[in-house]
Design a protein around this motif. Structure first.
Motif, mmCIF file in Angstrom:
data_model
loop_
_atom_site.group_PDB
_atom_site.id
_atom_site.type_symbol
_atom_site.label_atom_id
_atom_site.label_comp_id
_atom_site.label_asym_id
_atom_site.label_seq_id
_atom_site.Cartn_x
_atom_site.Cartn_y
_atom_site.Cartn_z
ATOM 1 N N ASP A 117 121.802 -13.328 -0.377
ATOM 2 C CA ASP A 117 122.496 -14.339 -1.167
ATOM 3 C C ASP A 117 122.890 -15.558 -0.336
ATOM 4 O O ASP A 117 123.030 -16.649 -0.859
ATOM 5 C CB ASP A 117 123.728 -13.736 -1.833
ATOM 6 C CG ASP A 117 123.342 -12.644 -2.829
ATOM 7 O OD1 ASP A 117 122.177 -12.642 -3.280
ATOM 8 O OD2 ASP A 117 124.205 -11.815 -3.167
ATOM 9 N N GLN A 118 123.075 -15.346 0.964
ATOM 10 C CA GLN A 118 123.438 -16.447 1.855
ATOM 11 C C GLN A 118 122.961 -16.126 3.260
ATOM 12 O O GLN A 118 122.598 -14.998 3.553
ATOM 13 C CB GLN A 118 124.946 -16.666 1.841
ATOM 14 C CG GLN A 118 125.723 -15.446 2.314
ATOM 15 C CD GLN A 118 127.197 -15.569 2.034
ATOM 16 O OE1 GLN A 118 127.571 -16.119 1.018
ATOM 17 N NE2 GLN A 118 128.019 -15.059 2.914
ATOM 18 N N ASP A 119 122.970 -17.128 4.147
ATOM 19 C CA ASP A 119 122.606 -16.898 5.536
ATOM 20 C C ASP A 119 123.692 -16.044 6.183
ATOM 21 O O ASP A 119 124.888 -16.297 6.001
ATOM 22 C CB ASP A 119 122.485 -18.221 6.294
ATOM 23 C CG ASP A 119 121.254 -19.007 5.877
ATOM 24 O OD1 ASP A 119 120.326 -18.391 5.319
ATOM 25 O OD2 ASP A 119 121.233 -20.224 6.109
ATOM 26 N N ILE A 120 123.277 -15.048 6.942
ATOM 27 C CA ILE A 120 124.235 -14.155 7.585
ATOM 28 C C ILE A 120 124.294 -14.514 9.061
ATOM 29 O O ILE A 120 123.398 -14.182 9.827
ATOM 30 C CB ILE A 120 123.836 -12.680 7.379
ATOM 31 C CG1 ILE A 120 123.780 -12.356 5.889
ATOM 32 C CG2 ILE A 120 124.793 -11.767 8.101
ATOM 33 C CD1 ILE A 120 123.310 -10.956 5.575
ATOM 34 N N LYS A 121 125.378 -15.212 9.448
ATOM 35 C CA LYS A 121 125.528 -15.651 10.833
ATOM 36 C C LYS A 121 126.861 -15.208 11.434
ATOM 37 O O LYS A 121 127.153 -15.516 12.571
ATOM 38 C CB LYS A 121 125.401 -17.167 10.912
ATOM 39 C CG LYS A 121 124.011 -17.631 10.514
ATOM 40 C CD LYS A 121 123.843 -19.103 10.746
ATOM 41 C CE LYS A 121 122.485 -19.516 10.269
ATOM 42 N NZ LYS A 121 121.631 -19.984 11.307
ATOM 43 N N THR A 122 127.675 -14.480 10.636
ATOM 44 C CA THR A 122 128.942 -13.969 11.141
ATOM 45 C C THR A 122 129.094 -12.517 10.712
ATOM 46 O O THR A 122 128.371 -12.035 9.845
ATOM 47 C CB THR A 122 130.134 -14.784 10.582
ATOM 48 O OG1 THR A 122 130.122 -14.710 9.166
ATOM 49 C CG2 THR A 122 130.080 -16.228 11.035
ATOM 50 N N LEU A 123 130.059 -11.830 11.326
ATOM 51 C CA LEU A 123 130.328 -10.447 10.964
ATOM 52 C C LEU A 123 130.964 -10.406 9.579
ATOM 53 O O LEU A 123 131.601 -11.342 9.132
ATOM 54 C CB LEU A 123 131.284 -9.815 11.988
ATOM 55 C CG LEU A 123 130.803 -9.790 13.440
ATOM 56 C CD1 LEU A 123 131.861 -9.181 14.328
ATOM 57 C CD2 LEU A 123 129.507 -9.017 13.561
ATOM 58 N N GLU A 125 130.948 -8.492 5.308
ATOM 59 C CA GLU A 125 130.268 -7.799 4.213
ATOM 60 C C GLU A 125 129.502 -8.819 3.383
ATOM 61 O O GLU A 125 130.031 -9.862 3.011
ATOM 62 C CB GLU A 125 131.298 -7.092 3.335
ATOM 63 C CG GLU A 125 130.703 -6.400 2.139
ATOM 64 C CD GLU A 125 131.771 -5.825 1.220
ATOM 65 O OE1 GLU A 125 131.393 -5.404 0.121
ATOM 66 O OE2 GLU A 125 132.959 -5.815 1.581
ATOM 67 N N TYR A 126 128.237 -8.502 3.092
ATOM 68 C CA TYR A 126 127.377 -9.399 2.332
ATOM 69 C C TYR A 126 126.652 -8.618 1.251
ATOM 70 O O TYR A 126 126.693 -7.385 1.218
ATOM 71 C CB TYR A 126 126.351 -10.075 3.258
ATOM 72 C CG TYR A 126 126.993 -10.935 4.315
ATOM 73 C CD1 TYR A 126 127.288 -12.258 4.075
ATOM 74 C CD2 TYR A 126 127.311 -10.401 5.565
ATOM 75 C CE1 TYR A 126 127.876 -13.052 5.043
ATOM 76 C CE2 TYR A 126 127.905 -11.179 6.539
ATOM 77 C CZ TYR A 126 128.189 -12.498 6.276
ATOM 78 O OH TYR A 126 128.780 -13.280 7.225
#
Length: 147
Positions: A117-123, A125-126
């Protein structure tokens, strides 16, 4: 002349359609090109059997996809990553990483069917969406944690 189309023909019909065409068009173009066959009683019965088998196969794949969707809805994956300053990830978490994490849980999904759903660049929950078939799109939780 009645023919059964073997493949889609522009401005005439789709594969499996029974069409009425002029004798010359059917005999000189459609049949020699393999685009159609004569609509005999045997061919019509064979067409019915093929359509029934295709419908059964489609129902089976939809049922399997719904079962897989139920299984995925209750699944969450944890992806350990190395972090730098301010808890920022080196690089980013991709759909490939999610597919590998699912495979560790004995769930094989092609990475191209997983969308984040979005770019994951941090720790944190996604949510990731898995495009199975048509409107069947279960969502899975993706936990990104420090190694």
């Amino acid at each position: 002349m009645k023919l059964i189309l073997r493949e889609d023909v522009e401005k005439l019909g789709d594969s499996g359609d029974i069409v009425e065409v002029r004798a010359g068009y059917g005999r000189n173009y459609l049949i020699p090109q393999g685009k159609a066959m004569m609509a005999t009683d045997g061919a019509l019965k064979q067409l019915d059997r093929i359509k029934e088998q295709a419908e059964r196969r489609a129902e089976l794949t939809i049922e399997a996809a719904q079962e897989m969707a139920e299984r995925l809805e209750t699944t969450s994956v944890t992806i350990p990553v190395s972090v730098g300053e301010d808890e920022r990830i080196h690089g980013s978490v991709t759909n490939q990483d999610v597919a590998e994490a699912l495979e560790q849980r004995d769930v094989t999904i092609d990475k191209r069917k997983i969308s984040l759903d979005q770019d994951i660049k941090t720790l944190g929950e996604y949510t990731a969406t898995v495009n199975l078939i048509g409107e069947i799109k279960p969502q899975i939780k993706v936990w990104v944690v420090k190694e």
